[in-house]
Design a protein around this motif. Structure first.
Motif, short mmCIF file in Angstrom:
data_model
loop_
_atom_site.label_atom_id
_atom_site.label_comp_id
_atom_site.label_asym_id
_atom_site.label_seq_id
_atom_site.Cartn_x
_atom_site.Cartn_y
_atom_site.Cartn_z
N PRO A 222 0.86 -1.08 0.22
CA PRO A 222 -0.07 0.15 -0.04
C PRO A 222 1.01 1.19 -0.05
CG PRO A 222 -1.00 -1.50 1.66
CD PRO A 222 0.43 -2.09 1.24
N ILE A 223 1.79 1.13 0.55
CA ILE A 223 2.76 2.28 0.76
C ILE A 223 3.16 2.70 -0.73
CG2 ILE A 223 5.19 3.50 1.71
CD1 ILE A 223 4.53 1.87 4.18
N THR A 224 3.88 1.57 -1.41
CA THR A 224 4.27 1.84 -2.65
C THR A 224 3.45 2.54 -3.69
OG1 THR A 224 4.16 -0.17 -3.34
CG2 THR A 224 6.33 0.38 -2.52
N ILE A 225 2.15 2.01 -3.66
CA ILE A 225 1.03 2.53 -4.62
C ILE A 225 0.75 3.85 -4.16
CG2 ILE A 225 -1.40 2.16 -5.07
CD1 ILE A 225 -0.96 -0.70 -5.04
N LEU A 226 0.63 4.21 -2.88
CA LEU A 226 0.20 5.51 -2.40
C LEU A 226 1.14 6.60 -2.72
CD1 LEU A 226 -1.75 7.43 -0.94
CD2 LEU A 226 -0.53 6.92 1.16
N ALA A 227 2.48 5.91 -2.56
CA ALA A 227 3.47 7.08 -3.08
C ALA A 227 3.53 7.34 -4.32
CB ALA A 227 4.83 6.32 -2.36
N GLY A 228 3.35 6.34 -5.20
CA GLY A 228 3.40 6.42 -6.63
C GLY A 228 2.36 7.34 -7.26
N PHE A 229 1.18 7.28 -6.61
CA PHE A 229 0.15 8.15 -6.99
C PHE A 229 0.48 9.68 -6.61
CE2 PHE A 229 -2.80 4.36 -7.18
CZ PHE A 229 -3.04 4.53 -8.69
#
Length: 260
Positions: A222-229
């Motif tokens: 979830p952290i990588t997805i949120l950071a990517g957005f």
């Protein structure tokens, strides 16, 4: 009462004045973005090509009286197809580079599995690539890129008249070298997000090393997805400017291919 008489030479001249522009225009519409999308019916593209050919035929220089069913006519038709495909393929390279940048960002975010059908290419691409492709399409239409391309196509009949002459090796080499430029541009688009996500993954690796009981998949994903957005949102102004630069770079190359 006077009667209208038609000779075979007149019919041949009227036919070739419409056939050769139709072949070049339809070839360009087949591969160019937006109009070359799989969702657009082939009849619509052919109808649009026939309408454009009928509109510009009176403004074109007189085409050579070559029988379309002869060997010379086949050679001219192939050359017109090459010219049209070359002009549309340049813009296709731009959109392909944008899709490659989106794919690199999606893989770094962990969204490489989330894919959908690209409306331009008709193939499965990650959602990030489709998002960037939609932005590029909107920019292309907002800057009237389709109208500019049609204008360049009309001018190409004056600078690159219909005859026994087609694109040479130098023109094809410029298109191939432009593909390497677009690949470098795709790397520049994806570089901020990929580098940032790489640092985040390294940080998550250090955290996992310090606390082995932490479930890295439950926390890191979830952290990588949120950071990517968030990174995409922060880099959106420069992203749109970069896509606009791609399109403005492609237009001079189209002029060079069409010898304008």
């Amino acid at each position: 009462m006077s009667t209208l008489t038609l000779e075979a030479t007149d019919i041949l001249r009227w036919t070739v004045s419409l056939v050769w522009p139709f072949v070049r225009i339809s070839a360009m519409l087949l591969v160019m973005p937006v109009f070359g999308a799989r969702q657009i019916n082939a009849r619509v593209r052919l109808g649009l090509a026939l309408l454009l050919a009928w509109m510009i035929a009176p403004q074109l220089p007189e085409a050579p009286a070559i029988d379309p069913l002869s060997v010379g006519g086949l050679v001219v038709a192939v050359e017109q197809v090459l010219i049209g495909i070359s002009m549309g393929f340049v813009l296709t390279l731009v959109f392909s580079a944008i899709n490659q940048a989106g794919e690199a960002i999606a893989l770094s975010m962990g969204l490489g599995f989330a894919s959908a059908v690209d409306p331009v290419g008709g193939v499965q691409v990650p959602m990030i690539s489709q998002y960037l492709s939609i932005i590029a399409t909107l920019i292309f239409l907002a800057m009237n890129g389709h109208l500019v391309l049609f204008e360049l196509l009309l001018r190409s009949f004056e600078t690159f008249p219909i005859g026994l002459d087609g694109p040479d090796n130098e023109d094809l080499w410029f298109i191939a070298s432009f593909g390497s430029q677009m690949f470098a541009g795709a790397v520049l688009i994806a570089l901020p997000a990929v580098a940032s996500l790489l640092l985040i993954n390294l940080a998550m690796g250090v955290v996992t090393r310090a606390a082995p009981q932490l479930n890295i998949f439950a926390v890191g994903f979830p952290i990588t997805i949120l950071a990517g957005f968030l990174i995409i949102l922060l880099t959106l102004p420069s992203l749109t400017a970069r896509i606009g630069d791609f399109l403005f770079t492609a237009l001079p190359l189209i002029e060079r291919v069409a010898r304008i």
